[in-house]
Design a protein around this motif. Structure first.
Motif, PDB file in Angstrom:
ATOM      1  N   SER A  53      75.055 -29.148  -1.009  1.00 48.63           N
ATOM      2  CA  SER A  53      75.060 -27.647  -0.890  1.00 48.63           C
ATOM      3  C   SER A  53      75.476 -27.353   0.598  1.00 48.63           C
ATOM      4  O   SER A  53      74.741 -26.582   1.237  1.00 48.63           O
ATOM      5  N   ALA A  54      76.571 -27.543   0.978  1.00 47.72           N
ATOM      6  CA  ALA A  54      77.113 -27.498   2.309  1.00 47.72           C
ATOM      7  C   ALA A  54      77.542 -25.994   2.374  1.00 47.72           C
ATOM      8  O   ALA A  54      78.435 -25.630   1.710  1.00 47.72           O
ATOM      9  N   ILE A  83      65.895 -20.489   1.676  1.00 40.53           N
ATOM     10  CA  ILE A  83      65.937 -19.737   2.771  1.00 40.53           C
ATOM     11  C   ILE A  83      64.572 -19.290   3.031  1.00 40.53           C
ATOM     12  O   ILE A  83      63.828 -19.127   2.165  1.00 40.53           O
ATOM     13  N   ARG A  84      64.265 -18.877   4.317  1.00 40.51           N
ATOM     14  CA  ARG A  84      62.734 -18.568   4.559  1.00 40.51           C
ATOM     15  C   ARG A  84      62.246 -17.392   3.718  1.00 40.51           C
ATOM     16  O   ARG A  84      61.166 -17.500   3.259  1.00 40.51           O
ATOM     17  N   ASP A  85      63.083 -16.501   3.752  1.00 35.73           N
ATOM     18  CA  ASP A  85      62.687 -15.177   2.785  1.00 35.73           C
ATOM     19  C   ASP A  85      62.653 -15.464   1.419  1.00 35.73           C
ATOM     20  O   ASP A  85      62.001 -14.516   0.695  1.00 35.73           O
ATOM     21  N   ALA A  86      63.311 -16.587   0.814  1.00 39.06           N
ATOM     22  CA  ALA A  86      63.140 -16.840  -0.524  1.00 39.06           C
ATOM     23  C   ALA A  86      62.137 -17.753  -0.966  1.00 39.06           C
ATOM     24  O   ALA A  86      61.733 -17.580  -2.079  1.00 39.06           O
ATOM     25  N   LEU A 110      71.157 -21.279  -4.731  1.00 37.29           N
ATOM     26  CA  LEU A 110      71.525 -21.222  -6.025  1.00 37.29           C
ATOM     27  C   LEU A 110      72.757 -20.177  -6.259  1.00 37.29           C
ATOM     28  O   LEU A 110      73.607 -20.380  -7.210  1.00 37.29           O
ATOM     29  N   THR A 111      73.076 -19.570  -5.226  1.00 42.70           N
ATOM     30  CA  THR A 111      74.299 -18.828  -5.109  1.00 42.70           C
ATOM     31  C   THR A 111      75.634 -19.641  -5.505  1.00 42.70           C
ATOM     32  O   THR A 111      76.604 -19.206  -5.784  1.00 42.70           O
ATOM     33  N   LYS A 112      75.505 -20.624  -4.733  1.00 39.45           N
ATOM     34  CA  LYS A 112      76.603 -21.700  -4.775  1.00 39.45           C
ATOM     35  C   LYS A 112      77.119 -21.981  -6.442  1.00 39.45           C
ATOM     36  O   LYS A 112      78.313 -22.633  -6.644  1.00 39.45           O
ATOM     37  N   MET A 113      76.065 -21.784  -7.342  1.00 43.57           N
ATOM     38  CA  MET A 113      76.535 -22.168  -8.555  1.00 43.57           C
ATOM     39  C   MET A 113      77.967 -20.992  -9.223  1.00 43.57           C
ATOM     40  O   MET A 113      78.757 -21.435  -9.862  1.00 43.57           O
ATOM     41  N   PHE A 171      76.307 -10.297  -4.904  1.00 42.95           N
ATOM     42  CA  PHE A 171      76.635 -11.255  -3.746  1.00 42.95           C
ATOM     43  C   PHE A 171      77.235 -10.804  -2.588  1.00 42.95           C
ATOM     44  O   PHE A 171      78.093  -9.883  -2.781  1.00 42.95           O
ATOM     45  N   VAL A 172      76.942 -11.180  -1.475  1.00 43.15           N
ATOM     46  CA  VAL A 172      77.826 -10.699  -0.320  1.00 43.15           C
ATOM     47  C   VAL A 172      78.253 -11.921   0.557  1.00 43.15           C
ATOM     48  O   VAL A 172      79.092 -11.867   1.475  1.00 43.15           O
ATOM     49  N   ASN A 173      77.873 -13.135   0.176  1.00 44.00           N
ATOM     50  CA  ASN A 173      78.490 -14.363   0.672  1.00 44.00           C
ATOM     51  C   ASN A 173      78.323 -15.634  -0.428  1.00 44.00           C
ATOM     52  O   ASN A 173      78.049 -15.479  -1.307  1.00 44.00           O
ATOM     53  N   ALA A 174      79.285 -16.601  -0.082  1.00 41.32           N
ATOM     54  CA  ALA A 174      79.658 -17.694  -1.096  1.00 41.32           C
ATOM     55  C   ALA A 174      78.475 -18.610  -1.180  1.00 41.32           C
ATOM     56  O   ALA A 174      78.472 -19.744  -1.863  1.00 41.32           O
ATOM     57  N   SER A 175      77.606 -18.536   0.242  1.00 41.97           N
ATOM     58  CA  SER A 175      76.587 -19.728   0.240  1.00 41.97           C
ATOM     59  C   SER A 175      75.205 -19.472   0.048  1.00 41.97           C
ATOM     60  O   SER A 175      74.541 -20.438  -0.325  1.00 41.97           O
ATOM     61  N   GLY A 176      74.651 -18.282   0.109  1.00 41.81           N
ATOM     62  CA  GLY A 176      73.364 -17.971  -0.151  1.00 41.81           C
ATOM     63  C   GLY A 176      72.651 -17.776   1.280  1.00 41.81           C
ATOM     64  O   GLY A 176      71.448 -17.460   1.209  1.00 41.81           O
ATOM     65  N   LEU A 177      73.302 -18.010   2.315  1.00 39.57           N
ATOM     66  CA  LEU A 177      72.691 -17.551   3.540  1.00 39.57           C
ATOM     67  C   LEU A 177      72.056 -16.030   3.697  1.00 39.57           C
ATOM     68  O   LEU A 177      72.368 -15.556   3.048  1.00 39.57           O
ATOM     69  N   PRO A 178      71.065 -16.224   4.672  1.00 38.70           N
ATOM     70  CA  PRO A 178      70.243 -14.832   4.524  1.00 38.70           C
ATOM     71  C   PRO A 178      70.968 -13.676   4.759  1.00 38.70           C
ATOM     72  O   PRO A 178      71.861 -13.526   5.790  1.00 38.70           O
ATOM     73  N   ASP A 179      70.839 -12.667   3.952  1.00 36.22           N
ATOM     74  CA  ASP A 179      71.349 -11.576   3.925  1.00 36.22           C
ATOM     75  C   ASP A 179      70.646 -10.519   2.951  1.00 36.22           C
ATOM     76  O   ASP A 179      70.462 -10.832   1.715  1.00 36.22           O
ATOM     77  N   GLU A 180      70.217  -9.321   3.248  1.00 34.15           N
ATOM     78  CA  GLU A 180      69.451  -8.577   2.579  1.00 34.15           C
ATOM     79  C   GLU A 180      70.191  -8.016   1.210  1.00 34.15           C
ATOM     80  O   GLU A 180      69.618  -7.541   0.111  1.00 34.15           O
ATOM     81  N   GLY A 181      71.424  -7.919   1.267  1.00 36.70           N
ATOM     82  CA  GLY A 181      72.110  -7.446   0.054  1.00 36.70           C
ATOM     83  C   GLY A 181      72.503  -8.348  -1.062  1.00 36.70           C
ATOM     84  O   GLY A 181      73.134  -8.160  -1.960  1.00 36.70           O
TER      85      GLY A 181
END
Length: 313
Positions: free
Chosen positions: A147-148, A253-256, A88-91, A184-194
């Motif tokens: 969602s690349a 992602i797994r944790d989401a 959803l980050t990619k929005m 946000f800490v990245n543009a894709s939503g890939l796993p990151d606790e932040g």
């Protein structure tokens, strides 16, 4: 003699100043078409919010339904609980891309460079190669439909100079939109606790994205697209299968768990539904479809009598 020489040099000095000013204007103009390592976002490295709202719940479930026109909450369940937003980050990535196009610093035909870092991102991806380029139009479509992750990083690096600076710009824009519990800490939503958000903030973002940039709304309605000789199907399986669904974005992602922010229109009314933390994609989709039926009425020819959902406010 000295006085005469000084008089003759003044026009030369004025000419040099004029040429310097012209060069400066030329360089500014070039920024609309030439990408540099400094990036295209003027606010990417200045004053961005960095505070972490808290710790997200692993696979926490959240639901929110908004009336699209008014923004009024129709239904909510743990809508302010901290969650990992996944794709959803990619929005927001697209929001900043469209804003850059609107400002004239890019066009849909501009080419974005692919770095080794972008090419190395894990799937879902297009499989871009380091050193090649991708058109903005194709990049936007790849984000909205496929969602690349590699494309998300390409956009981030070209617009922000680095993905970290772009993420700062994303967070700053989130604050400007009223998304108070998002970082946000990245543009894709890939796993990151932040990388933190909520169902309410994601609904706010989805609604702002379509309200601010209606010209690009069709990107979210497509059930597939072709790129480089391959066909890619949309990750949003409700498109074309549930009456009235016309966007917006999936995430996992797994944790989401499984997320979906969906817009739908029936009988002249539009809503946005956000479901986060589904145990499976099928369960998430069924939940979203039930909410659409509840608040827009059953689809044409659908069987009435679906279970009701209580309002919270």
């Amino acid at each position: 003699m000295t006085q005469r020489l000084s008089f003759r040099l003044r026009p030369l000095a004025s000419l040099k100043a004029a040429l310097a000013a012209l060069l400066a204007l030329t360089l500014v103009a070039c920024q609309s078409t030439e990408l540099t390592t400094a990036g295209l976002l003027p606010y990417a490295r200045v004053g961005a919010a960095t505070a972490t709202p808290g710790v997200a719940e692993v696979r926490g479930e959240s639901t929110l339904v908004l009336d699209f026109a008014s923004g009024r909450t129709l239904y909510e369940d743990a809508a302010d609980g901290l969650r990992y937003p996944a794709s959803l980050t990619k929005m927001m990535t697209l929001y900043l891309l469209f804003e850059t196009i609107e400002a004239g610093r890019l066009s849909m035909s501009s080419e974005l460079r692919v770095s080794e870092n972008a090419a190395s991102q894990p799937p879902s991806k297009l499989g871009l190669k380091a050193g090649e380029t991708i058109r903005v139009a194709d990049a936007a479509q790849a984000i909205a439909v496929k969602s690349a992750n590699d494309v998300a990083t390409v956009i981030a690096e070209n617009l922000g100079g680095s993905e970290a600076d772009f993420a700062n710009a994303m967070t700053a824009k989130a604050r400007a939109l009223g998304m108070s519990r998002t970082r946000f800490v990245n543009a894709s939503g890939l796993p990151d606790e932040g990388q933190i958000s909520t169902a309410r903030d994601m609904a706010t973002l989805g609604r702002a994205l379509l309200n601010r940039f209606p010209a690009y709304a069709s990107l979210f309605t497509r059930t597939g697209f072709d790129y480089n000789g391959r066909h890619y199907n949309a990750t949003n399986k409700l498109l074309g299968s549930v009456e009235g669904v016309d966007g917006l974005k999936t995430g996992y992602i797994r944790d989401a768990g499984f997320h979906l922010a969906a817009t739908a229109t029936r009988r002249g009314r539009r809503i946005i539904v956000v479901v986060m933390g589904g145990r499976t994609g099928r369960e998430r989709n069924a939940r979203v479809e039930a909410l659409i039926d509840q608040y827009l009425g059953p689809a044409s020819g659908a069987v009435a009598g679906l279970p009701g959902l209580s309002l919270t406010r």
